[in-house]
Design a protein around this motif. Structure first.
Motif, PDB file in Angstrom:
ATOM      1  N   ARG A  69      -8.470  38.807 117.116  1.00 49.76           N
ATOM      2  CA  ARG A  69      -9.534  39.002 117.213  1.00 49.76           C
ATOM      3  C   ARG A  69      -9.653  39.799 116.795  1.00 49.76           C
ATOM      4  O   ARG A  69     -10.933  40.305 115.849  1.00 49.76           O
ATOM      5  CB  ARG A  69     -10.497  39.047 118.892  1.00 49.76           C
ATOM      6  N   GLN A  70      -9.353  40.791 116.790  1.00 48.87           N
ATOM      7  CA  GLN A  70      -9.227  42.450 115.914  1.00 48.87           C
ATOM      8  C   GLN A  70      -9.099  42.294 114.548  1.00 48.87           C
ATOM      9  O   GLN A  70      -9.582  43.255 113.601  1.00 48.87           O
ATOM     10  CB  GLN A  70      -7.871  43.298 116.530  1.00 48.87           C
ATOM     11  N   ARG A  71      -8.264  41.595 114.385  1.00 46.67           N
ATOM     12  CA  ARG A  71      -7.973  40.988 112.926  1.00 46.67           C
ATOM     13  C   ARG A  71      -9.452  40.581 112.015  1.00 46.67           C
ATOM     14  O   ARG A  71      -9.711  40.730 110.377  1.00 46.67           O
ATOM     15  CB  ARG A  71      -6.753  40.120 111.862  1.00 46.67           C
ATOM     16  N   GLU A  72      -9.531  39.483 112.492  1.00 49.39           N
ATOM     17  CA  GLU A  72     -11.190  38.566 112.197  1.00 49.39           C
ATOM     18  C   GLU A  72     -12.475  39.794 112.056  1.00 49.39           C
ATOM     19  O   GLU A  72     -12.690  39.784 111.256  1.00 49.39           O
ATOM     20  CB  GLU A  72     -11.503  37.555 113.312  1.00 49.39           C
ATOM     21  N   GLN A  73     -12.188  40.657 113.178  1.00 46.04           N
ATOM     22  CA  GLN A  73     -13.198  42.036 112.518  1.00 46.04           C
ATOM     23  C   GLN A  73     -12.507  42.756 111.962  1.00 46.04           C
ATOM     24  O   GLN A  73     -14.203  43.356 111.191  1.00 46.04           O
ATOM     25  CB  GLN A  73     -13.575  42.319 114.098  1.00 46.04           C
ATOM     26  N   GLN A  74     -11.521  42.824 111.729  1.00 51.01           N
ATOM     27  CA  GLN A  74     -11.190  43.583 110.383  1.00 51.01           C
ATOM     28  C   GLN A  74     -11.297  43.297 108.967  1.00 51.01           C
ATOM     29  O   GLN A  74     -12.119  43.932 107.970  1.00 51.01           O
ATOM     30  CB  GLN A  74      -9.692  44.572 110.385  1.00 51.01           C
ATOM     31  N   LEU A  75     -11.894  41.716 108.869  1.00 50.97           N
ATOM     32  CA  LEU A  75     -11.826  41.095 108.322  1.00 50.97           C
ATOM     33  C   LEU A  75     -13.473  40.454 107.515  1.00 50.97           C
ATOM     34  O   LEU A  75     -13.750  40.498 106.285  1.00 50.97           O
ATOM     35  CB  LEU A  75     -11.331  39.913 108.288  1.00 50.97           C
ATOM     36  N   GLN A  76     -14.374  41.047 108.133  1.00 52.37           N
ATOM     37  CA  GLN A  76     -15.351  40.724 108.423  1.00 52.37           C
ATOM     38  C   GLN A  76     -15.988  41.432 107.704  1.00 52.37           C
ATOM     39  O   GLN A  76     -17.248  41.600 106.636  1.00 52.37           O
ATOM     40  CB  GLN A  76     -16.054  40.721 110.065  1.00 52.37           C
ATOM     41  N   VAL A  77     -15.882  43.193 107.907  1.00 52.15           N
ATOM     42  CA  VAL A  77     -16.524  44.228 107.420  1.00 52.15           C
ATOM     43  C   VAL A  77     -16.308  44.109 105.305  1.00 52.15           C
ATOM     44  O   VAL A  77     -17.188  43.892 104.633  1.00 52.15           O
ATOM     45  CB  VAL A  77     -16.326  45.194 106.974  1.00 52.15           C
ATOM     46  N   PRO A  78     -15.279  43.780 104.996  1.00 45.51           N
ATOM     47  CA  PRO A  78     -14.864  42.961 103.241  1.00 45.51           C
ATOM     48  C   PRO A  78     -15.826  42.277 102.396  1.00 45.51           C
ATOM     49  O   PRO A  78     -15.855  41.830 101.773  1.00 45.51           O
ATOM     50  CB  PRO A  78     -13.389  42.969 103.470  1.00 45.51           C
ATOM     51  N   ASP A  79     -15.578  40.713 104.006  1.00 45.43           N
ATOM     52  CA  ASP A  79     -16.049  40.145 103.615  1.00 45.43           C
ATOM     53  C   ASP A  79     -17.594  39.716 103.669  1.00 45.43           C
ATOM     54  O   ASP A  79     -18.211  38.943 102.205  1.00 45.43           O
ATOM     55  CB  ASP A  79     -15.882  39.132 104.977  1.00 45.43           C
ATOM     56  N   ARG A  80     -18.466  40.965 104.272  1.00 46.64           N
ATOM     57  CA  ARG A  80     -19.761  41.221 104.665  1.00 46.64           C
ATOM     58  C   ARG A  80     -19.863  41.612 102.993  1.00 46.64           C
ATOM     59  O   ARG A  80     -21.031  41.889 101.920  1.00 46.64           O
ATOM     60  CB  ARG A  80     -20.251  41.472 105.554  1.00 46.64           C
ATOM     61  N   VAL A  81     -19.034  42.672 101.905  1.00 44.42           N
ATOM     62  CA  VAL A  81     -19.330  43.671 100.997  1.00 44.42           C
ATOM     63  C   VAL A  81     -19.009  42.507  99.945  1.00 44.42           C
ATOM     64  O   VAL A  81     -19.841  43.136  98.926  1.00 44.42           O
ATOM     65  CB  VAL A  81     -18.257  44.613 101.239  1.00 44.42           C
ATOM     66  N   LEU A  82     -18.135  41.539 100.292  1.00 51.79           N
ATOM     67  CA  LEU A  82     -18.154  40.662  98.592  1.00 51.79           C
ATOM     68  C   LEU A  82     -18.535  39.938  98.425  1.00 51.79           C
ATOM     69  O   LEU A  82     -20.112  39.780  97.563  1.00 51.79           O
ATOM     70  CB  LEU A  82     -16.383  39.621  99.014  1.00 51.79           C
ATOM     71  N   ARG A  83     -19.694  39.108  99.732  1.00 48.61           N
ATOM     72  CA  ARG A  83     -20.757  38.260  99.592  1.00 48.61           C
ATOM     73  C   ARG A  83     -22.052  39.209  99.164  1.00 48.61           C
ATOM     74  O   ARG A  83     -22.837  38.458  98.606  1.00 48.61           O
ATOM     75  CB  ARG A  83     -20.693  37.940 100.862  1.00 48.61           C
ATOM     76  N   LEU A  84     -21.961  40.232  99.554  1.00 52.01           N
ATOM     77  CA  LEU A  84     -23.384  41.313  98.821  1.00 52.01           C
ATOM     78  C   LEU A  84     -23.108  41.423  97.474  1.00 52.01           C
ATOM     79  O   LEU A  84     -24.033  40.949  96.230  1.00 52.01           O
ATOM     80  CB  LEU A  84     -23.498  42.332 100.123  1.00 52.01           C
ATOM     81  N   ASP A  85     -21.694  41.666  96.839  1.00 55.45           N
ATOM     82  CA  ASP A  85     -21.813  41.771  95.773  1.00 55.45           C
ATOM     83  C   ASP A  85     -21.982  40.772  94.834  1.00 55.45           C
ATOM     84  O   ASP A  85     -22.107  40.437  93.820  1.00 55.45           O
ATOM     85  CB  ASP A  85     -19.789  42.502  95.619  1.00 55.45           C
ATOM     86  N   ILE A  86     -21.557  39.393  95.296  1.00 56.71           N
ATOM     87  CA  ILE A  86     -21.453  38.246  94.859  1.00 56.71           C
ATOM     88  C   ILE A  86     -23.452  38.298  94.772  1.00 56.71           C
ATOM     89  O   ILE A  86     -23.940  37.413  93.403  1.00 56.71           O
ATOM     90  CB  ILE A  86     -20.656  37.425  95.258  1.00 56.71           C
ATOM     91  N   LEU A  87     -23.714  38.073  95.833  1.00 63.87           N
ATOM     92  CA  LEU A  87     -25.173  38.001  95.798  1.00 63.87           C
ATOM     93  C   LEU A  87     -25.800  38.834  95.059  1.00 63.87           C
ATOM     94  O   LEU A  87     -27.014  38.381  94.301  1.00 63.87           O
ATOM     95  CB  LEU A  87     -25.829  38.538  96.694  1.00 63.87           C
ATOM     96  N   LEU A  88     -25.863  40.237  94.191  1.00 63.44           N
ATOM     97  CA  LEU A  88     -25.828  40.881  93.581  1.00 63.44           C
ATOM     98  C   LEU A  88     -26.101  40.198  92.312  1.00 63.44           C
ATOM     99  O   LEU A  88     -26.942  40.962  91.604  1.00 63.44           O
ATOM    100  CB  LEU A  88     -25.654  42.476  94.209  1.00 63.44           C
ATOM    101  N   ARG A  89     -24.543  40.283  91.888  1.00 61.04           N
ATOM    102  CA  ARG A  89     -24.510  39.970  90.593  1.00 61.04           C
ATOM    103  C   ARG A  89     -25.253  38.148  90.415  1.00 61.04           C
ATOM    104  O   ARG A  89     -25.407  38.662  89.278  1.00 61.04           O
ATOM    105  CB  ARG A  89     -23.130  40.077  90.448  1.00 61.04           C
ATOM    106  N   VAL A  90     -25.619  37.342  91.566  1.00 63.88           N
ATOM    107  CA  VAL A  90     -25.759  36.420  91.047  1.00 63.88           C
ATOM    108  C   VAL A  90     -27.351  36.860  91.167  1.00 63.88           C
ATOM    109  O   VAL A  90     -28.134  36.171  89.854  1.00 63.88           O
ATOM    110  CB  VAL A  90     -25.581  34.950  91.922  1.00 63.88           C
ATOM    111  N   ASN A  91     -28.216  37.348  91.927  1.00 62.08           N
ATOM    112  CA  ASN A  91     -29.322  37.898  91.738  1.00 62.08           C
ATOM    113  C   ASN A  91     -29.850  38.615  89.777  1.00 62.08           C
ATOM    114  O   ASN A  91     -30.355  38.346  89.370  1.00 62.08           O
ATOM    115  CB  ASN A  91     -29.322  38.710  92.870  1.00 62.08           C
ATOM    116  N   ALA A  92     -28.693  39.468  89.605  1.00 65.10           N
ATOM    117  CA  ALA A  92     -29.228  40.479  88.267  1.00 65.10           C
ATOM    118  C   ALA A  92     -28.449  39.384  87.027  1.00 65.10           C
ATOM    119  O   ALA A  92     -29.199  38.757  86.031  1.00 65.10           O
ATOM    120  CB  ALA A  92     -28.093  41.394  88.135  1.00 65.10           C
TER     121      ALA A  92
END
Length: 116
Positions: A69-92
């Motif tokens: 569970r701790q590792r899953e929570q640690q991976l959620q933050v980079p995953d959210r950042v990566l998803r936001l980055d992809i979304l911003l690039r697609v929108n651009a």
């Protein structure tokens, strides 16, 4: 306001279900002892039968999932950042595509170098 259930209160219905001849798998957060952190566990409970087929009790196993569970929570933050980055690039990219396709043919009669 509802009080937090104790571990015993959380597991009691599963024990009753196992006594009713059903195997049960449940994941729960255990209450922490003083100075300890809470643990996440998976409990597997199964009925225990005698030679005549009558349920005489419950047998179970518990697996500590805290590190998972701790590792899953640690991976959620980079995953959210990566998803936001992809979304911003697609929108651009979509914005650039709309800008280019939105030009009218009359806008192409003037040279981009100022020679018309």
């Amino acid at each position: 306001m509802r009080a937090k259930k104790s571990t015993a209160e959380k597991i009691e219905p599963a024990i009753k279900q196992a006594l009713d001849r059903e195997s049960v798998v449940l994941e729960l957060e255990t209450e922490a002892a003083t100075g300890e952190r809470q643990r996440f566990v998976r409990a597997v409970l199964s009925p225990l039968w005698d030679d005549d087929g009558a349920v005489t009790g419950v047998v179970g196993s518990v697996h500590d999932l805290s590190e998972v569970r701790q590792r899953e929570q640690q991976l959620q933050v980079p995953d959210r950042v990566l998803r936001l980055d992809i979304l911003l690039r697609v929108n651009a990219e979509e914005s650039r595509a709309v800008g280019v396709s939105g030009l009218q043919s009359s806008q192409w009669t003037t040279s981009p170098f100022g020679h018309g």
